[in-house]
Enzyme design. Sequence first.
Site, PDB file in Angstrom:
ATOM      1  N   ASP A   1       0.054   7.536  -4.606  1.00  0.00           N
ATOM      2  CA  ASP A   1       0.948   6.416  -4.892  1.00  0.00           C
ATOM      3  C   ASP A   1       2.400   6.884  -5.010  1.00  0.00           C
ATOM      4  O   ASP A   1       3.326   6.085  -4.824  1.00  0.00           O
ATOM      5  CB  ASP A   1       0.534   5.721  -6.190  1.00  0.00           C
ATOM      6  CG  ASP A   1      -0.829   5.047  -6.069  1.00  0.00           C
ATOM      7  OD1 ASP A   1      -1.122   4.518  -4.980  1.00  0.00           O
ATOM      8  OD2 ASP A   1      -1.593   5.064  -7.043  1.00  0.00           O
TER       9      ASP A   1
ATOM     10  N   ASN B   1      -5.047  14.762  -5.015  1.00  0.00           N
ATOM     11  CA  ASN B   1      -6.013  14.192  -5.949  1.00  0.00           C
ATOM     12  C   ASN B   1      -7.392  14.779  -5.684  1.00  0.00           C
ATOM     13  O   ASN B   1      -7.545  15.658  -4.838  1.00  0.00           O
ATOM     14  CB  ASN B   1      -6.028  12.661  -5.844  1.00  0.00           C
ATOM     15  CG  ASN B   1      -6.318  12.177  -4.435  1.00  0.00           C
ATOM     16  OD1 ASN B   1      -7.366  12.473  -3.872  1.00  0.00           O
ATOM     17  ND2 ASN B   1      -5.373  11.434  -3.850  1.00  0.00           N
TER      18      ASN B   1
ATOM     19  N   PHE C   1     -11.031  -0.201  -1.098  1.00  0.00           N
ATOM     20  CA  PHE C   1     -11.775   0.451  -2.169  1.00  0.00           C
ATOM     21  C   PHE C   1     -10.941   0.405  -3.443  1.00  0.00           C
ATOM     22  O   PHE C   1      -9.705   0.498  -3.388  1.00  0.00           O
ATOM     23  CB  PHE C   1     -12.070   1.916  -1.809  1.00  0.00           C
ATOM     24  CG  PHE C   1     -13.365   2.123  -1.090  1.00  0.00           C
ATOM     25  CD1 PHE C   1     -14.412   2.814  -1.695  1.00  0.00           C
ATOM     26  CD2 PHE C   1     -13.555   1.619   0.188  1.00  0.00           C
ATOM     27  CE1 PHE C   1     -15.607   3.000  -1.037  1.00  0.00           C
ATOM     28  CE2 PHE C   1     -14.745   1.801   0.857  1.00  0.00           C
ATOM     29  CZ  PHE C   1     -15.784   2.498   0.245  1.00  0.00           C
TER      30      PHE C   1
ATOM     31  N   LYS D   1      -4.156  -8.227  -2.109  1.00  0.00           N
ATOM     32  CA  LYS D   1      -3.918  -7.519  -0.852  1.00  0.00           C
ATOM     33  C   LYS D   1      -4.568  -8.195   0.346  1.00  0.00           C
ATOM     34  O   LYS D   1      -4.673  -7.616   1.420  1.00  0.00           O
ATOM     35  CB  LYS D   1      -4.364  -6.070  -0.993  1.00  0.00           C
ATOM     36  CG  LYS D   1      -3.644  -5.393  -2.169  1.00  0.00           C
ATOM     37  CD  LYS D   1      -3.657  -3.906  -2.142  1.00  0.00           C
ATOM     38  CE  LYS D   1      -2.808  -3.352  -3.284  1.00  0.00           C
ATOM     39  NZ  LYS D   1      -2.733  -1.893  -3.304  1.00  0.00           N
TER      40      LYS D   1
ATOM     41  N   LYS E   1      10.233  28.456  -1.523  1.00  0.00           N
ATOM     42  CA  LYS E   1       9.489  28.387  -2.772  1.00  0.00           C
ATOM     43  C   LYS E   1      10.438  28.357  -3.965  1.00  0.00           C
ATOM     44  O   LYS E   1      11.356  29.168  -4.071  1.00  0.00           O
ATOM     45  CB  LYS E   1       8.551  29.591  -2.892  1.00  0.00           C
ATOM     46  CG  LYS E   1       7.773  29.627  -4.195  1.00  0.00           C
ATOM     47  CD  LYS E   1       6.957  30.894  -4.320  1.00  0.00           C
ATOM     48  CE  LYS E   1       6.304  30.954  -5.701  1.00  0.00           C
ATOM     49  NZ  LYS E   1       5.545  32.210  -5.889  1.00  0.00           N
TER      50      LYS E   1
END
Length: 401
Positions: A279, A209, A323, A341, A289
């Site tokens: 996630d 990300n 966060f 959480k 590869k």
Amino acid sequence: MLSNTNVLLGVSGGIAAYKAVALTSKLTQQGANVRVMMTPSATEFVSPLTFQAISRSSVYVDTFDEKDPKKIAHIDVADWADIAIIAPATANIIGKITAGIADDMLSTTLLATQADVYIAPAMNVHMYGHPAVIRNLKQLEDWGYHFIEPGDGYLACGYVGKGRLEEPETIINVINEHQSDNKLLASRKILISAGPTREQIDPVRFFTNRSSGKMGFSLAEAAAKHGAHVTLVAGPTEIEVSHPNINRVDITTAEEMFEEMNRHFPYSDIVIKAAAVADYRPKHTYDEKMKKQEDEWNVEMERTKDILQTLGEKKTTQYLVGFAAETSDPLKNGLKKLEKKNLDAIVINNISTEGAGFGGDTNIATYVNKHHKSEEMTLATKQEVSEKIVSFIERDMKDEV
């Protein structure tokens, strides 16, 4: 606060050295154990004998004057000190510390010490405003040094302006206040996660990300500056850490981050999960590869373990902060995450807002604790936002004591 504290007082070569004599006296009156170390230039203004008489201790000037053959003096003093104060701190000594130069007893000792270092500048008003001095002060601040701002007034050079060494009483008050503020985190172990994770497909491809790790690293630096011992679990990033109180643990995958966070969690007082963890990961990976195919290539994905959920379920006495990087209904979704959480606080930001996205040097965020007390943080550098977050955590923990 300074009673029975080992204080290294570094005196560099400026006319304000005469105030360091009074500072030595005030420190000893507070019950501090004071050792004075002078640059050769400082001895042109005040005699070492003066400091010796007031501190009741030998004064250090020459690196090669080893008074005890069983010890290396500058290392011995560096290890002995709980606090180091440089007063007055000239532009020269500030520049030496920034550049890592060790060409006299004081600069050598400052490179070796792990003590909190307080710098009290004193110089001509134009010198204080020179870009090189400003740059050096900023660099030292980023490394965790503390500053006692000079006062305004009539200077020895005849100018009137900022650059006058603060009065001894003010220097001591600032240090006492800072040490008191830091007392909460000084004995704390803080666990912080930062950066992205990489989930391998084959030896040349992976999913990741846009996280740079800047926010997590800034939080680690801020917590270390407040006296905490920080374990930083970091995903792949080019950022370096500089504070000696930070122990960096490098990982690559979400599974590795899960394992490290859980390994250090039982021994932590405060946990801040700032990392952007994947996630999902490829269900199947390849040792070689994958060659280009004529048709589509579908990569089946599986869920990774929810680190924050797991820590929230295991939490006992830890103060757990998460966060929430959102693009729609940030406050609503962030509060859901706070409750679901079992967090003590959450930092929420809308990453679609200019100045708050991944990779940048700034952030805009809202801090909300479990009592739904919220603090808005407007556009600021990630270092500044991190300082605020750490201060909010300190405040909330004090309220619960």
